[in-house]
Design a protein around this motif. Structure first.
Motif, PDB file in Angstrom:
ATOM      1  N   HIS A 190      55.391 -56.510  -9.879  1.00 42.19           N
ATOM      2  CA  HIS A 190      55.725 -56.056  -8.532  1.00 42.19           C
ATOM      3  C   HIS A 190      56.422 -54.718  -8.645  1.00 42.19           C
ATOM      4  N   ASP A 245      53.750 -66.655  -2.816  1.00 41.99           N
ATOM      5  CA  ASP A 245      52.549 -65.871  -3.099  1.00 41.99           C
ATOM      6  C   ASP A 245      51.444 -66.351  -2.163  1.00 41.99           C
ATOM      7  N   HIS A 273      54.862 -62.192  -1.656  1.00 39.28           N
ATOM      8  CA  HIS A 273      53.878 -61.343  -2.340  1.00 39.28           C
ATOM      9  C   HIS A 273      52.502 -61.551  -1.722  1.00 39.28           C
TER      10      HIS A 273
END
Length: 399
Positions: free
Chosen positions: A133, A145, A205
């Motif tokens: 990241h 995620d 994410h």
């Protein structure tokens, strides 16, 4: 609907007698009621190899048309029925697709697709110089995620931050059974209301969700609501429209036709493929601050050389690194264009299977031409939710 994936994976992999590493993590890190494991409450899945899922008639009795995918309920369904439903995949044009929320996603979930997803993960690591990241994190404890795919990023993130609880969500239970104890996978449709607590995640994410989100402003609004004050959201996306910094890709180029076609198919599918150039503005609109956009370029093949280079916005990579990325990108696209486009062309676009294959074959031919200096734009955008503390930060890398 949110379910952990042990039961579905056990059904798919015929590994019912194997231990499941996610159960301890779920007991240690309870998140929300709908995320409870299916497996611990039905020992027969582990201990009785003869306890097979019933045939279609029996399945229909347990799981009728009032299922949650159609707005009904899954309450009262046993574990076998849920696992069967989740892995009762659809097959189209020789490719396998997800069962839960059938038709929500354009990409296959078969082995070929999984291998290409892992290859893309390798390319993102090359692009980010081995980092998982770019967001400046401070010892995150809760990580989400979204659209985890094979789960490879979530697994590596769990290894990198051993004290964090990492959750990966997807429509398909294609993740491995043996994972770090601080990692869990759940079946989730990102376009439905999120069932996690508000102000919960230190880091969310997002990667390659192009063509997957029906309303990006609503998506980022939900991400903002479920991120802790001071937490971060990061999104990585690439363009689907090859361009060049010279005149080798023009209006009459097949790559231009390809890009126009993908964008058009996305509009017909109801989910945009242009998020790569919209992420920063949409994140700022959602309320994130300190929003940073970093740009890269992925050549379509190994054309970069001392004589032919990209002109900026390429992560300041030398031509050797760009050539290496281009070679991997060529392989990924050459082997992946069918999975990327066949459902969009035939279902959303109404093309015949034969016409679609001709179009894909031409793309494969163009990918072999090093005289065309085409590339895909890549953007990484991260932002912070206001509030919280601003202590020293870290960036995790793979070994």
């Amino acid at each position: 609907m949110t379910q952990t994936l042990e039961a579905a994976q056990a059904t798919e992999a015929s590994a019912a007698s194997l231990p499941h590493s996610t159960s301890p993590a779920l007991q240690e890190y309870p998140v929300h009621d709908s995320a409870q494991s299916l497996t611990p409450h039905n020992p027969a899945i582990h201990d009785d190899d003869d306890n097979e899922i019933g045939d279609d008639a029996d399945y229909g009795q347990d799981f009728n048309n009032n299922d949650s995918a159609l707005g009904g309920s899954l309450i009262g369904c046993d574990t076998d029925t849920l696992a069967s439903f989740i892995t009762d995949y659809r097959y189209e044009n020789g490719r396998r697709y997800h069962a839960y929320r059938d038709g929500e996603y354009w990409g296959p979930n078969d082995e070929t697709s999984s291998e290409l997803q892992d290859l893309a993960h390798h390319m993102y690591l090359m692009t980010l110089e081995g980092r998982l990241h770019l967001a400046p994190l401070n010892n995150p404890q809760t990580v989400l995620d979204i659209g985890t795919g094979t789960g490879i990023w979530a697994i590596e993130m769990a290894d990198a931050y051993s004290s964090a609880h990492v959750i990966g969500t997807d429509l398909s239970p294609i993740q491995p059974l043996f994972i770090p104890p601080n990692c869990a996978f759940e079946i989730e449709d990102l376009n439905l209301d999120w069932t996690y607590p508000k102000n919960h995640f230190d880091f969310i994410h997002v990667r390659e969700l192009f063509g997957s989100v029906s309303d990006w402003d609503e998506f980022f609004a939900q991400a903002f609501a479920h991120t802790k004050p001071g937490g971060h959201v990061e999104i990585l996306e690439h363009s689907v429209w090859p361009v060049s910094d010279d005149d080798t890709v023009g209006e009459d180029s097949f790559f231009t036709l390809w890009g126009k076609t993908v964008v058009e198919m996305g509009k017909k599918f109801g989910k945009s493929f242009t998020i790569w150039e919209e992420s920063r503005e949409r994140m700022e609109r959602a309320g994130f601050v300190d929003v940073v956009e970093t740009k890269y370029k992925w050549p379509m093949n190994g054309w970069p050389s001392p004589e032919h280079r990209t002109h900026g916005d390429d992560g300041e990579k030398n031509w050797r690194k760009l050539r290496k990325i281009g070679i991997w990108n060529q392989l990924r696209l050459y082997n992946g264009v069918e999975g990327f486009m066949i459902r969009l062309l035939t279902v959303a676009g109404g093309w015949s299977y034969e016409s679609a294959q001709v179009f894909l074959a031409r793309m494969r031919t163009e990918l072999k031409n090093p005289k065309i200096h085409a590339y895909l734009d890549v953007t990484v955008v991260h932002g912070r939710k206001p509030g919280g503390k601003l202590p020293p930060t870290t960036t995790a890398s793979t070994p």
